[in-house]
Design a protein around this motif. Structure first.
Motif, mmCIF file in Angstrom:
data_model
loop_
_atom_site.group_PDB
_atom_site.id
_atom_site.type_symbol
_atom_site.label_atom_id
_atom_site.label_comp_id
_atom_site.label_asym_id
_atom_site.label_seq_id
_atom_site.Cartn_x
_atom_site.Cartn_y
_atom_site.Cartn_z
ATOM 1 N N PHE A 177 0.831 -1.205 0.000
ATOM 2 C CA PHE A 177 0.000 0.000 0.000
ATOM 3 C C PHE A 177 0.866 1.255 0.000
ATOM 4 O O PHE A 177 0.505 2.268 -0.604
ATOM 5 C CB PHE A 177 -0.935 -0.001 1.209
ATOM 6 N N SER A 178 2.015 1.185 0.668
ATOM 7 C CA SER A 178 2.924 2.339 0.689
ATOM 8 C C SER A 178 3.450 2.635 -0.708
ATOM 9 O O SER A 178 3.514 3.799 -1.133
ATOM 10 C CB SER A 178 4.094 2.078 1.644
ATOM 11 N N GLU A 179 3.817 1.579 -1.441
ATOM 12 C CA GLU A 179 4.340 1.762 -2.795
ATOM 13 C C GLU A 179 3.275 2.326 -3.726
ATOM 14 O O GLU A 179 3.551 3.206 -4.549
ATOM 15 C CB GLU A 179 4.857 0.420 -3.334
ATOM 16 N N ILE A 180 2.046 1.809 -3.604
ATOM 17 C CA ILE A 180 0.957 2.313 -4.439
ATOM 18 C C ILE A 180 0.677 3.769 -4.101
ATOM 19 O O ILE A 180 0.432 4.597 -4.984
ATOM 20 C CB ILE A 180 -0.319 1.467 -4.260
ATOM 21 N N GLY A 181 0.729 4.088 -2.810
ATOM 22 C CA GLY A 181 0.509 5.466 -2.383
ATOM 23 C C GLY A 181 1.535 6.410 -2.980
ATOM 24 O O GLY A 181 1.196 7.524 -3.422
ATOM 25 N N GLU A 182 2.795 5.974 -3.018
ATOM 26 C CA GLU A 182 3.849 6.802 -3.608
ATOM 27 C C GLU A 182 3.601 7.010 -5.095
ATOM 28 O O GLU A 182 3.817 8.107 -5.630
ATOM 29 C CB GLU A 182 5.208 6.139 -3.391
ATOM 30 N N LEU A 183 3.157 5.954 -5.773
ATOM 31 C CA LEU A 183 2.874 6.062 -7.206
ATOM 32 C C LEU A 183 1.747 7.054 -7.493
ATOM 33 O O LEU A 183 1.787 7.782 -8.493
ATOM 34 C CB LEU A 183 2.497 4.688 -7.776
ATOM 35 N N LYS A 184 0.759 7.082 -6.607
ATOM 36 C CA LYS A 184 -0.427 7.900 -6.841
ATOM 37 C C LYS A 184 -0.424 9.214 -6.050
ATOM 38 O O LYS A 184 -1.370 9.981 -6.133
ATOM 39 C CB LYS A 184 -1.683 7.085 -6.508
ATOM 40 N N GLY A 185 0.646 9.428 -5.262
ATOM 41 C CA GLY A 185 0.729 10.662 -4.495
ATOM 42 C C GLY A 185 -0.272 10.743 -3.362
ATOM 43 O O GLY A 185 -0.760 11.819 -3.017
ATOM 44 N N LYS A 186 -0.571 9.574 -2.752
ATOM 45 C CA LYS A 186 -1.523 9.524 -1.644
ATOM 46 C C LYS A 186 -0.939 8.681 -0.517
ATOM 47 O O LYS A 186 0.084 8.028 -0.678
ATOM 48 C CB LYS A 186 -2.864 8.961 -2.109
ATOM 49 N N THR A 187 -1.605 8.693 0.614
ATOM 50 C CA THR A 187 -1.086 7.983 1.782
ATOM 51 C C THR A 187 -1.388 6.490 1.712
ATOM 52 O O THR A 187 -2.271 6.037 0.971
ATOM 53 C CB THR A 187 -1.702 8.542 3.071
ATOM 54 N N ARG A 188 -0.638 5.739 2.523
ATOM 55 C CA ARG A 188 -0.842 4.299 2.626
ATOM 56 C C ARG A 188 -2.256 3.985 3.115
ATOM 57 O O ARG A 188 -2.922 3.099 2.562
ATOM 58 C CB ARG A 188 0.187 3.706 3.591
ATOM 59 N N SER A 189 -2.693 4.702 4.128
ATOM 60 C CA SER A 189 -4.027 4.456 4.688
ATOM 61 C C SER A 189 -5.119 4.730 3.662
ATOM 62 O O SER A 189 -6.151 4.034 3.640
ATOM 63 C CB SER A 189 -4.257 5.305 5.938
ATOM 64 N N ARG A 190 -4.885 5.723 2.802
ATOM 65 C CA ARG A 190 -5.879 6.031 1.769
ATOM 66 C C ARG A 190 -5.979 4.875 0.775
ATOM 67 O O ARG A 190 -7.081 4.531 0.325
ATOM 68 C CB ARG A 190 -5.488 7.330 1.039
ATOM 69 N N MET A 191 -4.851 4.245 0.460
ATOM 70 C CA MET A 191 -4.868 3.106 -0.459
ATOM 71 C C MET A 191 -5.630 1.937 0.165
ATOM 72 O O MET A 191 -6.371 1.218 -0.525
ATOM 73 C CB MET A 191 -3.436 2.686 -0.793
#
Length: 211
Positions: A177-191
């Motif tokens: 989730f952290s990696e996806i968040g970085e890709l999308k410019g959002k937080t881990r919790s948001r993912m």
């Protein structure tokens, strides 16, 4: 695959001549070596039919292996390209089948998780060994996979993207989730929140498909 029957194999001397030119950097000679051995790729691909991959895709994957073999081929060793390329062609065909099975494992696991409480930890823990399925079980598995893909494709774009990235579907690498968040410019919790919504919508989509 009959369309390759008209392609002419090179004689040993022709192959040697083209191999020397290819080694010297002649791109046309390298293409000739590749094209003349495409029928052999098609022949090898026959062994991988029935694994859920189209003939066209199998030949494409096998051709990648052939190209790898041509790039590595050393004509000074004294053996034919056909002999050397066999290993590389089968290697790439095997990898294509393994990747396809791996994708289906993830889908079956995803589908199985909807019988539980929705704990994401169950997603990759219920893998089914498709190599040991009966014909009836394999048909049922294929239907479940198609149904699940329909449900996934019915998600909102962002939900679909998170599910695909997190579980490594469509030959993607698995992402945290952290990696996806970085890709999308959002937080881990948001993912995580988006995936939870995706689960809810997947259940709704699957219920509609079942109806």
């Amino acid at each position: 695959m009959s369309k390759f029957q008209s392609v002419k194999f090179l004689s040993a001397q022709e192959e040697l001549d083209y191999a020397k030119l290819a080694a010297a950097g002649d791109k046309g000679a390298k293409e000739k070596l590749i094209l003349s051995n495409i029928p052999f790729v098609a022949y090898c691909a026959k062994s991988y039919r029935g694994k859920g991959i189209s003939d066209e895709d199998l030949i494409s994957e096998g051709t990648i292996g052939l190209i790898e073999a041509v790039n590595r081929f050393d004509y000074t060793k004294g053996f034919r390209l056909l002999t050397y390329s066999k290993f590389w062609i089968h290697r790439y065909l095997s990898l294509a089948v393994q990747n396809h099975i791996s994708k289906n494992y993830r889908l079956v696991s995803l589908d199985a998780s909807f019988d539980s409480d929705g704990d994401e930890s169950t997603f990759l823990s219920n893998l089914k060994d498709t190599d040991n399925l009966s014909v009836e079980e394999e048909c049922e598995n294929n239907l479940q996979t198609e149904k699940l893909w329909s449900a996934i494709n019915g998600l909102k774009p962002e939900e679909r993207e998170v599910v695909i990235l997190h579980y490594g579907l469509k030959n993607q690498e698995e992402h945290s989730f952290s990696e996806i968040g970085e890709l999308k410019g959002k937080t881990r919790s948001r993912m995580q929140q988006i995936e939870q919504k995706a689960f809810s919508h997947l259940r709704e989509n699957l219920e509609l498909l079942a109806g």
